[in-house]
Design an enzyme around this catalytic site. Structure first.
Site, PDB file in Angstrom:
ATOM      1  NE  ARG A 102       4.809   0.486 -35.051  1.00 33.23           N
ATOM      2  CZ  ARG A 102       5.848   0.461 -35.880  1.00 33.23           C
ATOM      3  NH1 ARG A 102       6.929  -0.201 -35.558  1.00 33.23           N
ATOM      4  NH2 ARG A 102       5.817   1.122 -37.023  1.00 33.23           N
ATOM      5  CG  HIS A 150      12.165   0.487 -32.899  1.00 35.11           C
ATOM      6  ND1 HIS A 150      10.911   1.024 -32.787  1.00 35.11           N
ATOM      7  CD2 HIS A 150      12.135  -0.240 -34.036  1.00 35.11           C
ATOM      8  CE1 HIS A 150      10.163   0.655 -33.819  1.00 35.11           C
ATOM      9  NE2 HIS A 150      10.901  -0.117 -34.599  1.00 35.11           N
TER      10      HIS A 150
HETATM   11  P1  NDP Z   1       3.199  -7.788 -42.933  1.00 35.57           P
HETATM   12  O1  NDP Z   1       2.123  -6.797 -43.168  1.00 35.57           O
HETATM   13  O2  NDP Z   1       4.002  -8.297 -44.094  1.00 35.57           O
HETATM   14  O3  NDP Z   1       2.604  -9.085 -42.193  1.00 35.57           O
HETATM   15  C1  NDP Z   1       1.783  -9.004 -41.095  1.00 35.57           C
HETATM   16  C2  NDP Z   1       1.442 -10.436 -40.659  1.00 35.57           C
HETATM   17  O4  NDP Z   1       0.622 -10.367 -39.484  1.00 35.57           O
HETATM   18  C3  NDP Z   1       0.639 -11.192 -41.707  1.00 35.57           C
HETATM   19  O5  NDP Z   1       1.026 -12.545 -41.754  1.00 35.57           O
HETATM   20  C4  NDP Z   1      -0.795 -11.081 -41.188  1.00 35.57           C
HETATM   21  O6  NDP Z   1      -1.646 -12.163 -41.572  1.00 35.57           O
HETATM   22  C5  NDP Z   1      -0.554 -11.131 -39.701  1.00 35.57           C
HETATM   23  N1  NDP Z   1      -1.679 -10.554 -38.975  1.00 35.57           N
HETATM   24  C6  NDP Z   1      -2.143  -9.287 -39.024  1.00 35.57           C
HETATM   25  N2  NDP Z   1      -3.212  -9.144 -38.211  1.00 35.57           N
HETATM   26  C7  NDP Z   1      -3.420 -10.354 -37.651  1.00 35.57           C
HETATM   27  C8  NDP Z   1      -4.379 -10.848 -36.746  1.00 35.57           C
HETATM   28  N3  NDP Z   1      -5.362 -10.085 -36.249  1.00 35.57           N
HETATM   29  N4  NDP Z   1      -4.315 -12.152 -36.389  1.00 35.57           N
HETATM   30  C9  NDP Z   1      -3.341 -12.959 -36.896  1.00 35.57           C
HETATM   31  N5  NDP Z   1      -2.393 -12.541 -37.757  1.00 35.57           N
HETATM   32  C10 NDP Z   1      -2.439 -11.240 -38.130  1.00 35.57           C
HETATM   33  O7  NDP Z   1       4.145  -7.155 -41.832  1.00 35.57           O
HETATM   34  P2  NDP Z   1       5.739  -7.180 -41.768  1.00 35.57           P
HETATM   35  O8  NDP Z   1       6.201  -8.588 -41.648  1.00 35.57           O
HETATM   36  O9  NDP Z   1       6.289  -6.321 -42.829  1.00 35.57           O
HETATM   37  O10 NDP Z   1       5.993  -6.393 -40.389  1.00 35.57           O
HETATM   38  C11 NDP Z   1       5.422  -6.820 -39.161  1.00 35.57           C
HETATM   39  C12 NDP Z   1       5.639  -5.745 -38.114  1.00 35.57           C
HETATM   40  O11 NDP Z   1       6.995  -5.720 -37.693  1.00 35.57           O
HETATM   41  C13 NDP Z   1       5.386  -4.312 -38.603  1.00 35.57           C
HETATM   42  O12 NDP Z   1       4.010  -3.997 -38.581  1.00 35.57           O
HETATM   43  C14 NDP Z   1       6.188  -3.480 -37.638  1.00 35.57           C
HETATM   44  O13 NDP Z   1       5.358  -3.077 -36.572  1.00 35.57           O
HETATM   45  C15 NDP Z   1       7.247  -4.440 -37.121  1.00 35.57           C
HETATM   46  N6  NDP Z   1       8.618  -4.025 -37.515  1.00 35.57           N
HETATM   47  C16 NDP Z   1       9.564  -3.872 -36.532  1.00 35.57           C
HETATM   48  C17 NDP Z   1      10.846  -3.499 -36.845  1.00 35.57           C
HETATM   49  C18 NDP Z   1      11.879  -3.383 -35.791  1.00 35.57           C
HETATM   50  O14 NDP Z   1      12.995  -2.930 -36.073  1.00 35.57           O
HETATM   51  N7  NDP Z   1      11.599  -3.796 -34.568  1.00 35.57           N
HETATM   52  C19 NDP Z   1      11.239  -3.207 -38.233  1.00 35.57           C
HETATM   53  C20 NDP Z   1      10.201  -3.442 -39.188  1.00 35.57           C
HETATM   54  C21 NDP Z   1       8.928  -3.827 -38.824  1.00 35.57           C
HETATM   55  P3  NDP Z   1      -1.991 -12.423 -43.143  1.00 35.57           P
HETATM   56  O15 NDP Z   1      -0.710 -12.982 -43.741  1.00 35.57           O
HETATM   57  O16 NDP Z   1      -3.064 -13.421 -43.100  1.00 35.57           O
HETATM   58  O17 NDP Z   1      -2.359 -11.086 -43.733  1.00 35.57           O
END
Ligand code: NDP
Length: 309
Positions: free
Chosen positions: A224, A272
C-alpha cells in the site's frame, strides 16, 4: 441470502454467476442495483471507493476480494460485521510473477540496461554475482509474501521473511517483530514490502530503515502507498543510499500527473497492477467461504480487526 456485488469494476462472467448459483442455489448473487438496500444480507467488495455499506441495514457479512482491507476497516459502521477475505490462486500467481520479475530485473541490472539502450549505449557488463549472493527481504509472510518468498528461494536467492508472529518455513530465514527486522535489514540487497497497511506498518519504509540498508540497495513496494514515506524514499535515492525503487502502489491513485515520482530515473512505476486477477478466479473460494459462513464455521481468512488485517 441476497449477496450484492459492490464495485463498478468487479464483474463475474455469466458462466461464473451460473457456477455460483448451481453450487449455492438458495443464494441470489447479483450486482447491487438488483436489490433494494434492505434486501441485501451479504456483500462482495473490492477496493473501490464510495461503497457506502451503511446503506444496507440487514448486512450480516462482507466478503472482500481485495487482500488489503485498510479502507474497509475505516468504515466504523462495519465494526460488528465480520469481514472474510476471499482468495484467488491467480492473484497469488500474479504477485509471485511480479515480485520475481522485479527482483531479477534489479539483480541483473536490466533497469540500467534499459536506460543505456535509450542512449544507444553499448556497455558490456556481465552479471557480477549470482542469486545466492543477493539477499531479498520480504516484509510480510502472508499469502502473497509467502508465495513470493518461496519462488525466490527456488531461483536461488537468499531469502529472509519478516512477519508479526514467529514462523518456520523451509529455505526461508524467518524473522519477526522489530528486533528481527533490525537484525536482518543491514544484509538486505532488495527489500520487498508485502505488508498490510495498519497503524503499525504506516510509513514503515522510511529513512531510518533505508539508512540501515547497505548503500546501493533497492526497494519494491507492492503493498500500500501508505507503507512508504515518499519524501524519505526520494532523499535516499537522491543521496545514493538506495539505488532503485519499484512502486506499484501510491497514497493517491491514480498517481497525479505532476508527481515527481513519474520522471525520476531511479524509480519504476506500475499502476497498481501487480496482482489483479479475473473476478471468476475468486469463485471457488467464494463458494467455500459462503458455505462455511452459513454453517457457522470459522472462516479461514477472517479479518482480525484488532490487528487491522
Ligand atoms: P496477509 O494478511 O495474508 O499477510 C500479512 C502479513 O504481514 C502477515 O505475514 C503478517 O504477519 C504480516 N504483518 C502484519 N503486520 C505486521 C507487523 N506489524 N509487523 C510484521 N509483520 C506484519 O496479507 P496478503 O499477503 O494477503 O496481502 C498483503 C498486502 O498486499 C495487502 O494488505 C495489500 O495491501 C497488498 N496487495 C497488493 C496488491 C497489488 O496488486 N499491488 C494486490 C493484493 C494485495 P503474521 O503472519 O504474523 O500475521
Amino acid at each position: 441470502m441476497n449477496i450484492a456485488v459492490i464495485s463498478p469494476d468487479f464483474k463475474f462472467s455469466e458462466a461464473g454467476i451460473k457456477k455460483i448459483q448451481a453450487a449455492i442455489p438458495s443464494f441470489l448473487i447479483a450486482h447491487e442495483e438488483t436489490f433494494q438496500n434492505d434486501e441485501v444480507t451479504a456483500v462482495i467488495v473490492d477496493d473501490s471507493p464510495n461503497r457506502q455499506l451503511n446503506r444496507f441495514p440487514n448486512l450480516k457479512v462482507i466478503f472482500s476480494v481485495s487482500a488489503g482491507v485498510d479502507n474497509l476497516l475505516e468504515e466504523s459502521s462495519l465494526l460488528d460485521i465480520p469481514i472474510i477475505k476471499v482468495v484467488s490462486q491467480d492473484m497469488l500467481s500474479l504477485m509471485r510473477e511480479y515480485v520475481t520479475y522485479q527482483v531479477i530485473r534489479l539483480h541483473r541490472g536490466f533497469k540500467q540496461l534499459e536506460q543505456l539502450q535509450k542512449n544507444s549505449e553499448w556497455q558490456w557488463f556481465p552479471p557480477s554475482n549470482t542469486p545466492s549472493d543477493c539477499t531479498v527481504t520480504i516484509l510480510g509472510l502472508g499469502q502473497l509474501g509467502l508465495v513470493s518468498a518461496k519462488a525466490l528461494h527456488h531461483l536461488g536467492f537468499n531469502v529472509i521473511g519478516w512477519s508479526k508472529s514467529e514462523k518456520q518455513i523451509d529455505g526461508i530465514c524467518c524473522e519477526h517483530e522489530l528486533n528481527g527486522l533490525n537484525k536482518t535489514i543491514s544484509k538486505t540487497d532488495i527489500l520487498v514490502c508485502l505488508l498490510p497497511l495498519t497503524s503499525e506498518t504506516k510509513g514503515i519504509l522510511n529513512h531510518s530503515l533505508f539508512d540501515k540498508m547497505p548503500k546501493g540497495s533497492s526497494v519494491i513496494n507492492v503493498s500500500r502507498g501508505g507503507c512508504l514515506n515518499q519524501t524519505d524514499l526520494l532523499n535516499a535515492l537522491n543521496k545514493g543510499q538506495l539505488s532503485f525503487a519499484v512502486l506499484d502502489v501510491f497514497t493517491t491513485e491514480p498517481l497525479p500527473i505532476d508527481s515527481e515520482l513519474w520522471q525520476h530515473a531511479q524509480i519504476s512505476i506500475t499502476p497498481h497492477i501487480a496482482a489483479y486477477p479475473h473476478p471468476d478466479s475468486f469463485i471457488d473460494d467464494l463458494i467455500l467461504s459462503i458455505k462455511n459462513n452459513e454453517v457457522g464455521e470459522q472462516a479461514r481468512r477472517i479479518v482480525n480487526k484488532k490487528n487491522g488485517y
